[in-house]
Design a protein around this motif. Structure first.
Motif, PDB file in Angstrom:
ATOM      1  N   MET A   1     -44.550  29.482 -32.610  1.00 55.98           N
ATOM      2  CA  MET A   1     -44.286  29.598 -31.177  1.00 55.98           C
ATOM      3  C   MET A   1     -42.788  29.540 -30.886  1.00 55.98           C
ATOM      4  SD  MET A   1     -45.421  29.780 -28.002  1.00 55.98           S
ATOM      5  CE  MET A   1     -47.131  29.288 -27.966  1.00 55.98           C
ATOM      6  N   LEU A   2     -42.076  28.586 -31.514  1.00 55.09           N
ATOM      7  CA  LEU A   2     -40.647  28.433 -31.267  1.00 55.09           C
ATOM      8  C   LEU A   2     -39.880  29.675 -31.715  1.00 55.09           C
ATOM      9  CD1 LEU A   2     -38.256  26.767 -30.343  1.00 55.09           C
ATOM     10  CD2 LEU A   2     -38.184  25.709 -32.622  1.00 55.09           C
ATOM     11  N   ILE A   3     -40.211  30.195 -32.895  1.00 58.56           N
ATOM     12  CA  ILE A   3     -39.539  31.401 -33.387  1.00 58.56           C
ATOM     13  C   ILE A   3     -39.798  32.570 -32.441  1.00 58.56           C
ATOM     14  CG2 ILE A   3     -39.464  33.090 -35.261  1.00 58.56           C
ATOM     15  CD1 ILE A   3     -40.072  30.835 -37.200  1.00 58.56           C
ATOM     16  N   GLY A   4     -41.026  32.694 -31.981  1.00 55.86           N
ATOM     17  CA  GLY A   4     -41.360  33.759 -31.046  1.00 55.86           C
ATOM     18  C   GLY A   4     -40.578  33.647 -29.750  1.00 55.86           C
ATOM     19  N   LEU A   5     -40.448  32.422 -29.224  1.00 56.24           N
ATOM     20  CA  LEU A   5     -39.694  32.216 -27.982  1.00 56.24           C
ATOM     21  C   LEU A   5     -38.219  32.565 -28.155  1.00 56.24           C
ATOM     22  CD1 LEU A   5     -41.154  28.924 -26.456  1.00 56.24           C
ATOM     23  CD2 LEU A   5     -41.067  31.179 -25.384  1.00 56.24           C
ATOM     24  N   LEU A   6     -37.624  32.103 -29.268  1.00 51.89           N
ATOM     25  CA  LEU A   6     -36.214  32.398 -29.512  1.00 51.89           C
ATOM     26  C   LEU A   6     -36.001  33.904 -29.675  1.00 51.89           C
ATOM     27  CD1 LEU A   6     -35.260  29.519 -31.998  1.00 51.89           C
ATOM     28  CD2 LEU A   6     -34.664  29.714 -29.567  1.00 51.89           C
ATOM     29  N   THR A   7     -36.945  34.569 -30.323  1.00 56.32           N
ATOM     30  CA  THR A   7     -36.854  36.016 -30.497  1.00 56.32           C
ATOM     31  C   THR A   7     -36.932  36.724 -29.150  1.00 56.32           C
ATOM     32  OG1 THR A   7     -37.917  35.832 -32.665  1.00 56.32           O
ATOM     33  CG2 THR A   7     -37.865  38.013 -31.656  1.00 56.32           C
ATOM     34  N   ALA A   8     -37.856  36.288 -28.289  1.00 55.48           N
ATOM     35  CA  ALA A   8     -37.997  36.899 -26.966  1.00 55.48           C
ATOM     36  C   ALA A   8     -36.754  36.661 -26.115  1.00 55.48           C
ATOM     37  CB  ALA A   8     -39.238  36.346 -26.273  1.00 55.48           C
ATOM     38  N   ILE A   9     -36.170  35.458 -26.202  1.00 55.16           N
ATOM     39  CA  ILE A   9     -34.955  35.162 -25.433  1.00 55.16           C
ATOM     40  C   ILE A   9     -33.803  36.043 -25.901  1.00 55.16           C
ATOM     41  CG2 ILE A   9     -33.199  33.393 -25.017  1.00 55.16           C
ATOM     42  CD1 ILE A   9     -35.502  31.327 -25.102  1.00 55.16           C
ATOM     43  N   ALA A  10     -33.664  36.206 -27.219  1.00 56.23           N
ATOM     44  CA  ALA A  10     -32.608  37.072 -27.748  1.00 56.23           C
ATOM     45  C   ALA A  10     -32.800  38.516 -27.288  1.00 56.23           C
ATOM     46  CB  ALA A  10     -32.591  37.001 -29.272  1.00 56.23           C
ATOM     47  N   ALA A  11     -34.058  38.978 -27.268  1.00 53.34           N
ATOM     48  CA  ALA A  11     -34.344  40.331 -26.775  1.00 53.34           C
ATOM     49  C   ALA A  11     -33.963  40.453 -25.311  1.00 53.34           C
ATOM     50  CB  ALA A  11     -35.825  40.656 -26.967  1.00 53.34           C
ATOM     51  N   SER A  12     -34.243  39.408 -24.533  1.00 53.64           N
ATOM     52  CA  SER A  12     -33.913  39.411 -23.114  1.00 53.64           C
ATOM     53  C   SER A  12     -32.406  39.530 -22.892  1.00 53.64           C
ATOM     54  CB  SER A  12     -34.447  38.133 -22.459  1.00 53.64           C
ATOM     55  OG  SER A  12     -34.118  38.087 -21.098  1.00 53.64           O
ATOM     56  N   ILE A  13     -31.630  38.791 -23.689  1.00 55.86           N
ATOM     57  CA  ILE A  13     -30.161  38.849 -23.570  1.00 55.86           C
ATOM     58  C   ILE A  13     -29.653  40.243 -23.903  1.00 55.86           C
ATOM     59  CG2 ILE A  13     -28.008  37.979 -24.547  1.00 55.86           C
ATOM     60  CD1 ILE A  13     -29.408  35.267 -24.918  1.00 55.86           C
ATOM     61  N   CYS A  14     -30.207  40.845 -24.954  1.00 59.05           N
ATOM     62  CA  CYS A  14     -29.792  42.203 -25.343  1.00 59.05           C
ATOM     63  C   CYS A  14     -30.108  43.202 -24.240  1.00 59.05           C
ATOM     64  CB  CYS A  14     -30.477  42.609 -26.639  1.00 59.05           C
ATOM     65  SG  CYS A  14     -29.872  41.761 -28.110  1.00 59.05           S
ATOM     66  N   TYR A  15     -31.327  43.132 -23.709  1.00 56.04           N
ATOM     67  CA  TYR A  15     -31.739  44.066 -22.668  1.00 56.04           C
ATOM     68  C   TYR A  15     -30.916  43.896 -21.395  1.00 56.04           C
ATOM     69  CZ  TYR A  15     -35.957  45.837 -25.016  1.00 56.04           C
ATOM     70  OH  TYR A  15     -36.834  46.458 -25.857  1.00 56.04           O
ATOM     71  N   GLY A  16     -30.680  42.637 -20.990  1.00 55.76           N
ATOM     72  CA  GLY A  16     -29.934  42.389 -19.764  1.00 55.76           C
ATOM     73  C   GLY A  16     -28.505  42.867 -19.850  1.00 55.76           C
ATOM     74  N   THR A  17     -27.839  42.574 -20.970  1.00 55.82           N
ATOM     75  CA  THR A  17     -26.464  43.043 -21.173  1.00 55.82           C
ATOM     76  C   THR A  17     -26.427  44.560 -21.253  1.00 55.82           C
ATOM     77  OG1 THR A  17     -26.021  41.009 -22.417  1.00 55.82           O
ATOM     78  CG2 THR A  17     -24.408  42.795 -22.602  1.00 55.82           C
ATOM     79  N   GLY A  18     -27.406  45.144 -21.949  1.00 52.79           N
ATOM     80  CA  GLY A  18     -27.469  46.596 -22.071  1.00 52.79           C
ATOM     81  C   GLY A  18     -27.639  47.280 -20.727  1.00 52.79           C
ATOM     82  N   SER A  19     -28.462  46.706 -19.839  1.00 50.56           N
ATOM     83  CA  SER A  19     -28.690  47.303 -18.523  1.00 50.56           C
ATOM     84  C   SER A  19     -27.403  47.389 -17.713  1.00 50.56           C
ATOM     85  CB  SER A  19     -29.737  46.492 -17.746  1.00 50.56           C
ATOM     86  OG  SER A  19     -31.015  46.640 -18.310  1.00 50.56           O
ATOM     87  N   VAL A  20     -26.613  46.309 -17.746  1.00 49.47           N
ATOM     88  CA  VAL A  20     -25.367  46.309 -16.975  1.00 49.47           C
ATOM     89  C   VAL A  20     -24.371  47.315 -17.559  1.00 49.47           C
ATOM     90  CG1 VAL A  20     -23.406  44.915 -16.232  1.00 49.47           C
ATOM     91  CG2 VAL A  20     -25.696  43.946 -16.215  1.00 49.47           C
ATOM     92  N   LEU A  21     -24.255  47.348 -18.885  1.00 49.91           N
ATOM     93  CA  LEU A  21     -23.349  48.311 -19.506  1.00 49.91           C
ATOM     94  C   LEU A  21     -23.788  49.742 -19.202  1.00 49.91           C
ATOM     95  CD1 LEU A  21     -22.684  46.635 -22.978  1.00 49.91           C
ATOM     96  CD2 LEU A  21     -21.053  46.956 -21.116  1.00 49.91           C
ATOM     97  N   GLN A  22     -25.087  50.001 -19.215  1.00 50.98           N
ATOM     98  CA  GLN A  22     -25.580  51.332 -18.879  1.00 50.98           C
ATOM     99  C   GLN A  22     -25.285  51.682 -17.427  1.00 50.98           C
ATOM    100  OE1 GLN A  22     -29.612  50.731 -20.099  1.00 50.98           O
ATOM    101  NE2 GLN A  22     -29.301  51.656 -22.108  1.00 50.98           N
ATOM    102  N   ALA A  23     -25.396  50.692 -16.540  1.00 51.70           N
ATOM    103  CA  ALA A  23     -25.082  50.934 -15.133  1.00 51.70           C
ATOM    104  C   ALA A  23     -23.602  51.257 -14.960  1.00 51.70           C
ATOM    105  CB  ALA A  23     -25.458  49.713 -14.293  1.00 51.70           C
ATOM    106  N   VAL A  24     -22.737  50.533 -15.687  1.00 50.70           N
ATOM    107  CA  VAL A  24     -21.301  50.810 -15.622  1.00 50.70           C
ATOM    108  C   VAL A  24     -21.022  52.234 -16.091  1.00 50.70           C
ATOM    109  CG1 VAL A  24     -19.046  50.198 -16.574  1.00 50.70           C
ATOM    110  CG2 VAL A  24     -20.621  48.391 -15.886  1.00 50.70           C
ATOM    111  N   GLY A  25     -21.613  52.638 -17.213  1.00 53.28           N
ATOM    112  CA  GLY A  25     -21.414  53.985 -17.723  1.00 53.28           C
ATOM    113  C   GLY A  25     -21.954  55.039 -16.791  1.00 53.28           C
TER     114      GLY A  25
END
Length: 301
Positions: A1-25
């Motif tokens: 469960m803990l590994i899954g949560l950390l993996t999901a949080i890392a995915a969330s950070i990647c997606y959120g940062t990617g969305s803003v960079l895509q919006a800037v571009g």
């Protein structure tokens, strides 16, 4: 469960940062193009303008982060109940909102910050209440239905954007979320993963639903970022990405909460979706100060 949560949080950070960079571009590409050259007759971005946005370095880096997020999210979908993994991943809305303050010049209102706080609190409730994920098996017909629905979402979204133009921003965000939700379901039920079998993998319609949902969802999300508020588009994506996959996981794949905590899981899920909708509602504005052209000086004399 803990590994899954950390993996999901890392995915969330990647997606959120990617969305803003895509919006800037996307916005930088729009500023560099003639006003009428990148739109259809209905006011929506055409394929050429979307392609130009995709060639900016910000968009490329954002896309790379999306691919990393996809890999992490796929792993999380195999380790956690879908109602938890998809909701944690969709919390990239919080990352998007915070980064957009700095990178897009957006000033968040008190209502938006409150809504973001509701989403964060809801995620804590969900993580507390979530039990183990259910199985990975689904009948063959389900795999074909998933592919058919994914095709309908992408084709329907592309047509809607072309004919509705700028009015389709929230719809494009919602449909991109449904596509990413279909991707999560596809990853969960994909054949040939455990144990690994390349022939089973290639013959599974869910694999092609995953590919189509990833590419088509990214296209629709890019369009939503071009024609609407980055927070509004991302919040609409959150709704599509969480509600349907979460329901499918519980109703058909055996996902469940901890014993006696179903009420807490339902409360957390409803609050997460409600908070995301609130951000979409209150965040439907043009936020980048830098996108506003400077006023021309008044004539002397």
């Amino acid at each position: 469960m803990l590994i899954g949560l950390l993996t999901a949080i890392a995915a969330s950070i990647c997606y959120g940062t990617g969305s803003v960079l895509q919006a800037v571009g996307s916005r930088r590409a729009a500023r560099m193009s003639p006003a009428a050259a990148g739109v259809t007759q209905h006011g929506g971005p055409n394929l050429t303008s979307t392609a130009k946005a995709a060639m900016t370095w910000e968009f490329i880096v954002g896309t790379i982060l999306d691919f990393v997020g996809f890999g992490l999210g796929a792993l999380a979908a195999r380790l956690l109940p879908l109602f938890l993994s998809q909701t944690v991943i969709s919390a990239n809305l919080v990352i998007t909102a915070v980064l957009s303050v700095k990178m897009l010049g957006i000033r968040l209102t008190r209502k938006e910050w409150t809504s973001i706080g509701v989403v964060c609190a809801a995620l804590v409730l969900l993580a507390t209440a979530a039990g183990h994920e259910g199985g990975h098996y689904a009948p063959p017909a389900t795999h074909w239905w998933l592919l058919a629905v994914t095709v309908l979402i992408i084709v329907g979204g592309t047509v809607a954007v072309r004919f509705l133009g700028a009015r389709a921003a929230i719809l494009a965000g919602l449909l991109s979320g449904l596509a990413f939700g279909a991707l999560g379901v596809g990853v969960r039920i994909l054949n040939g993963v455990e144990p690994f079998s390349f022939p089973s993998l290639l013959s599974d319609p869910a694999l092609y639903a995953i590919v189509l949902a990833g590419v088509g969802g990214m296209y629709l999300h890019t369009v939503a970022l071009q024609i609407g508020s980055v927070n509004g588009a991302t919040a609409a994506l959150v709704v599509g990405e969480t509600v349907l996959p979460g329901a499918i996981g519980v109703l058909w794949l055996g996902d469940s909460s901890r014993p006696g905590m179903a009420w807490l899981a339902v409360t957390g899920f409803v609050l997460a979706v409600t908070g995301a909708v609130a951000v979409a509602w209150y965040g439907n504005h043009e936020g980048a100060d830098g996108d506003v052209p400077a006023p021309e000086p008044a004539p002397v004399g």
